[in-house]
Design a protein around this motif. Sequence first.
Motif, short mmCIF file in Angstrom:
data_model
loop_
_atom_site.label_atom_id
_atom_site.label_comp_id
_atom_site.label_asym_id
_atom_site.label_seq_id
_atom_site.Cartn_x
_atom_site.Cartn_y
_atom_site.Cartn_z
N VAL A 1 4.58 9.86 -9.35
CA VAL A 1 4.35 9.50 -10.88
C VAL A 1 3.10 10.02 -11.45
O VAL A 1 3.15 10.45 -12.74
N LEU A 2 1.90 9.79 -10.77
CA LEU A 2 0.86 10.40 -11.44
C LEU A 2 0.88 12.11 -11.84
O LEU A 2 0.43 12.24 -13.04
N LYS B 1 0.80 -1.17 0.06
CA LYS B 1 -0.10 -0.03 0.01
C LYS B 1 0.82 1.26 0.11
O LYS B 1 0.51 2.18 -0.71
N THR B 2 1.83 1.31 0.78
CA THR B 2 2.92 2.23 0.90
C THR B 2 3.47 2.57 -0.52
O THR B 2 3.76 3.71 -0.87
N LEU B 3 3.92 1.59 -1.06
CA LEU B 3 4.49 1.65 -2.48
C LEU B 3 3.60 2.34 -3.52
O LEU B 3 3.86 3.20 -4.41
N ILE B 4 2.28 1.87 -3.41
CA ILE B 4 1.31 2.39 -4.40
C ILE B 4 0.98 3.75 -4.13
O ILE B 4 0.92 4.39 -5.28
N ILE B 5 0.80 4.13 -3.06
CA ILE B 5 0.77 5.53 -2.63
C ILE B 5 1.89 6.50 -2.99
O ILE B 5 1.67 7.36 -3.65
N MET B 6 2.97 5.88 -2.77
CA MET B 6 4.13 6.78 -3.21
C MET B 6 4.32 6.72 -4.69
O MET B 6 4.70 7.83 -5.09
N VAL B 7 4.11 5.68 -5.28
CA VAL B 7 4.07 5.76 -6.83
C VAL B 7 3.29 6.59 -7.33
O VAL B 7 3.42 7.70 -8.29
N ALA B 8 1.72 6.69 -6.67
CA ALA B 8 0.81 7.51 -7.31
C ALA B 8 0.94 9.02 -6.69
O ALA B 8 0.72 9.81 -7.65
N VAL B 9 1.76 9.31 -5.86
CA VAL B 9 2.14 10.74 -5.46
C VAL B 9 3.05 11.22 -6.29
O VAL B 9 2.99 12.55 -6.80
#
Length: 179
Positions: A18-19, A8-16
């Motif tokens: 990379v998005l 979850k932390t990795l997905i949130i970091m990518v979203a913050v």
Amino acid sequence: MSNTASKKTLIIMVAVFVLPVVMAKLALDNDWFTKGATNKGQLLAPTINMSALLKDAEPKWRLLYVMPNECDAVCENALFSINQVWLALGKESDRAQAVVVTSDSSDQVAIAALADYPFVETLPVTMPTALASSSVYIVDTQNNAMLFYEIKDDRKDAVMESRNMLADIRKLLKLSRIG
């Protein structure tokens, strides 16, 4: 930390991180916003090197017009415009120059009429130029024609184009330390 929490932390970091980059790229590629160009004249790409004409001239910003064989309403408006713009520069006018390029085939009556514009200088040339006689050009301090303004035969349209010239040359003088 559990495996699910770290995902979850990795997905949130990518979203913050990379998005926003992906969204910015999409916005640029699809022209979703107006670009930041503020010049009112049309850019010449590539610029036209005028060094052959202006070889011994001191570095100045120039409003340049090529005198045609026959001076019509467009020509008269262009001459009026470069004179008015140069005058409107006020204290900055010493950093700019209004120039009319003339040749042997240029309208001699119109050249004589330039006496009415004492601040407009003539530049006699023997070779033809690549510049159109229906436009006024802004030439930078490195002798490159970089912007042009299409002059119309209607005086009101010419005055509006003069305002555009004035806005651009003022901005260039403000940003430039040369000339």
